[in-house]
Each structure stands twice: as structure tokens, then as C-alpha cells.
Design a protein around this motif. Structure first.
Motif, mmCIF file in Angstrom:
data_model
loop_
_atom_site.group_PDB
_atom_site.id
_atom_site.type_symbol
_atom_site.label_atom_id
_atom_site.label_comp_id
_atom_site.label_asym_id
_atom_site.label_seq_id
_atom_site.Cartn_x
_atom_site.Cartn_y
_atom_site.Cartn_z
ATOM 1 N N ILE A 167 0.821 -1.202 0.081
ATOM 2 C CA ILE A 167 0.147 -0.120 0.097
ATOM 3 C C ILE A 167 1.094 1.287 -0.119
ATOM 4 C CG2 ILE A 167 -0.369 0.641 2.495
ATOM 5 C CD1 ILE A 167 -3.547 0.480 1.445
ATOM 6 N N ILE A 168 2.148 1.130 0.701
ATOM 7 C CA ILE A 168 2.962 2.300 0.691
ATOM 8 C C ILE A 168 3.471 2.585 -0.836
ATOM 9 C CG2 ILE A 168 5.242 3.083 1.423
ATOM 10 C CD1 ILE A 168 4.574 1.786 4.090
ATOM 11 N N GLU A 169 3.908 1.419 -1.479
ATOM 12 C CA GLU A 169 4.368 1.551 -2.909
ATOM 13 C C GLU A 169 3.343 2.105 -3.749
ATOM 14 O OE1 GLU A 169 5.984 -2.116 -3.753
ATOM 15 O OE2 GLU A 169 7.701 -2.061 -2.295
ATOM 16 N N LYS A 170 1.995 1.632 -3.478
ATOM 17 C CA LYS A 170 0.819 2.166 -4.253
ATOM 18 C C LYS A 170 0.724 3.754 -4.056
ATOM 19 C CE LYS A 170 -3.517 1.881 -6.027
ATOM 20 N NZ LYS A 170 -3.816 1.563 -7.404
ATOM 21 N N LEU A 171 0.958 4.112 -2.654
ATOM 22 C CA LEU A 171 0.651 5.529 -2.428
ATOM 23 C C LEU A 171 1.889 6.382 -3.256
ATOM 24 C CD1 LEU A 171 0.224 5.731 1.495
ATOM 25 C CD2 LEU A 171 -1.504 6.616 -0.385
ATOM 26 N N LEU A 230 14.485 6.166 0.785
ATOM 27 C CA LEU A 230 13.110 5.969 0.412
ATOM 28 C C LEU A 230 12.493 7.013 -0.572
ATOM 29 C CD1 LEU A 230 11.611 3.946 3.183
ATOM 30 C CD2 LEU A 230 12.750 3.190 1.383
ATOM 31 N N THR A 231 12.767 8.177 -0.151
ATOM 32 C CA THR A 231 12.339 9.310 -0.923
ATOM 33 C C THR A 231 12.717 9.391 -2.254
ATOM 34 O OG1 THR A 231 12.380 10.634 1.187
ATOM 35 C CG2 THR A 231 11.996 11.898 -1.010
ATOM 36 N N LEU A 232 13.895 8.998 -2.620
ATOM 37 C CA LEU A 232 14.299 8.799 -4.036
ATOM 38 C C LEU A 232 14.014 7.563 -4.677
ATOM 39 C CD1 LEU A 232 18.140 9.991 -3.514
ATOM 40 C CD2 LEU A 232 16.169 11.490 -4.629
ATOM 41 N N GLU A 255 11.265 9.956 -6.846
ATOM 42 C CA GLU A 255 12.080 9.888 -8.157
ATOM 43 C C GLU A 255 12.155 8.612 -8.994
ATOM 44 O OE1 GLU A 255 13.663 12.887 -9.006
ATOM 45 O OE2 GLU A 255 11.758 13.654 -7.888
ATOM 46 N N ASP A 256 11.683 7.357 -8.351
ATOM 47 C CA ASP A 256 12.006 6.159 -9.240
ATOM 48 C C ASP A 256 13.464 5.828 -9.197
ATOM 49 O OD1 ASP A 256 10.081 4.332 -9.528
ATOM 50 O OD2 ASP A 256 9.290 5.311 -11.237
#
Lengths: 87, 203
Positions: free
Chosen positions: A6-10, B151-153, B157-158
Motif C-alpha cells: 500500500i505504501i508503494e501504491k501511495l 526511500l524518498t528517492l 523519483e523512481d
């Protein structure tokens, strides 16, 4: 659904977020101009400080022997007396 | 997967833009400061997008974008043109943002997920991008800044592990390890905040 899923979906959804448009070009150029002017002022100060330091070190080099002579009592005894013309 | 994205991005980089960049960079190095304005105008949108991940306050974000470009101008002599100019700018931007986080970290204040309205709107099965970003930022804010950066990147930013390592000057193994730990931490935080229950309507 798993928490990480769900975090990845967000995250996938968050990537579509509208980002505010801002024009920073003028501000950037103004800051660059100021920085360049400041660096020119600093450079001239550096030159002035350098020349002053060089002059001061020459004066110190010359004055060290005179300083020693002034405070060394032995040197004062051995030194010839100044003759003063009275008339 | 993400690594291939990086390669793809590099491969499809418009060569005419690259040439224009090269001309402008050369002009700046020859003393034509106005050429730098063209570079700013060309890339400010992408850099704003990146810096928006570091601060969602538009005033702060604007300052960070400016800082990035000013730093790029100062260190332009060190740009070796091994990668596209935008990659180099993003590297500076990421480090500027990380520095900002480090300074801000001293007066850390957390938002709680309780502050968000998780209710489903208009029978939609998807959450609004802005809200999703806000929730994700709130979760990421609880992490130590190095974990948060990784994690932000990755999320926003993929970025691949390799790309993060290149941007920050870390080893790929260190980034991988940080990402793994950060994911575990964020999972724990999200579970504590009952994120799954709150967003169960999302498909």
C-alpha cells in the motif's frame, strides 16, 4: 493488501502529484551577481591584507635588532656614550 | 528494473539538448553569465520537482531550488560532462536537500496520520496524488534522514540503488542495506498507525 504494497501504491500515486511552477531564474541570477560582487570585494580586501602583512613583516624584521639593543643592559654598557655638545 | 530505467533515461537523453547545454556551459565558463540563465530556465522545472520532495513549503522549496543553481554555478568548472547536465544538477539538488534536512532535523516536529482525512471520496477507488504524497511524506518524516533520503528517492523519483549511490557518493551495498532497513522501519510505523485499515478502500 500488504502494508509495504500500500505504501508503494501511495508512492506511485504521489508521483502524479502536480508540482507548483516557480520561476527562479531572476532570483538565481541576482544571487550570482551578488556573490560575484562580494567575491570581488573580498579579493580586493585579500590583496590589501596581503600587502599590509608583507609590509608589517619587513618592519618587524628591521625592528627586532633595535628592540634587543634597547632592552639589553650589557649592550647599553658597552655601547658608546652619546656625546652631547653643550656649547 | 529500476537500473534499466536509469539506463533508458540516459540513452534517450536528447542529444541536441546536450549540445545546447555544452555550448551554454562553455559560454558561462568563458564569462557569459547570461548563458547560465538559459540553463536555469531549461531545468528549473525538473529541479523544482526534485526539491518538492525535500520541502512541501513552496517558499522553502524555492530557496532550495535557488541554492541548487547557485551551487551549480559556483562549481561549474568541476562538471566533467560524463553524464547529462541534468543528472549533475540533480546530484547537487539531492545533496542540497539532504543538507537542509540535516539542519531541520534538530527541530524535528512530526505530523500524525490522525491529521489526515482517510475517508473515501466520491466512491473513487484511488486516492488523490496530493493526499498520497502528504501521507507518504508524513510517514517518511519519522525515519532517520539517511533512511528517509533513500526511500524518498526510490518512491518519488523512481531512483535505482545505483543512481542513489552515485548521487550521494555512497556505495551501492550501503544504499541497498539502508533501503532494506528503511523499508522495515516504515512498515512498522505504518502498521502502528493502522495505515492498512485506514486505506483499505484503495485498489
Amino acid at each position: 493488501m500488504d502494508t509495504l504494497k500500500i505504501i508503494e501504491k501511495l508512492a506511485k500515486t504521489a508521483q502524479k502529484e502536480e508540482i507548483p511552477q516557480m520561476d527562479v531564474s531572476r532570483a538565481v541570477m541576482a544571487r550570482i551577481d551578488t556573490a560575484q560582487q562580494d567575491s570581488a570585494v573580498i579579493l580586493s580586501f585579500e590583496w590589501f591584507a596581503g600587502i599590509s602583512a608583507a609590509a608589517a613583516s619587513i618592519v618587524i624584521l628591521i625592528s627586532i635588532p633595535a628592540w634587543r639593543y634597547l632592552f639589553d643592559p650589557l649592550a647599553q654598557i658597552l655601547a658608546p656614550l652619546q656625546e652631547v655638545m653643550l656649547w | 528494473m529500476a537500473g534499466s530505467v536509469y539506463k533508458y533515461r540516459t540513452a534517450t537523453y536528447n542529444s541536441s539538448v546536450e549540445n545546447t547545454d555544452r555550448d551554454d556551459i562553455q559560454a558561462v565558463l568563458n564569462g557569459d553569465t547570461a548563458a547560465f540563465e538559459r540553463l536555469v530556465l531549461r531545468y528549473q522545472r525538473q529541479i523544482t520537482r526534485l526539491m518538492w520532495r525535500f520541502s512541501r513549503d513552496s517558499f522553502v522549496c524555492q530557496r532550495l531550488v535557488q541554492d541548487t543553481f547557485v551551487e551549480a554555478f559556483i562549481s561549474l568548472k568541476t562538471y566533467k560532462a560524463k553524464a547529462p547536465f541534468l543528472h549533475w544538477l540533480k546530484k547537487i539538488g539531492t545533496r542540497t536537500g539532504y543538507r537542509y534536512w540535516k539542519e531541520r532535523d534538530k527541530q524535528k516536529q512530526f505530523l500524525s496520520l490522525e491529521d489526515f482525512d482517510f475517508a473515501q471520496k466520491d466512491k473513487d477507488r484511488d486516492i488523490a496524488p496530493e493526499k498520497a504524497a502528504n501521507i507518504l511524506h508524513t510517514l517518511l518524516d519519522r525515519l532517520p534522514i539517511t533512511d528517509k533520503l533513500v526511500l524518498t528517492l526510490m518512491y518519488f523519483e523512481d531512483c535505482s540503488v545505483k543512481e542513489i549511490a552515485q548521487r550521494m557518493g555512497w556505495t551501492a551495498a550501503a544504499v541497498k542495506m539502508r533501503a532494506l532497513r528503511a523499508r522495515k522501519k516504515i512498515k512498522k510505523i505504518a502498521e502502528k498507525e493502522n495505515l492498512l485499515e485506514k486505506l483499505e478502500w484503495i485498489r
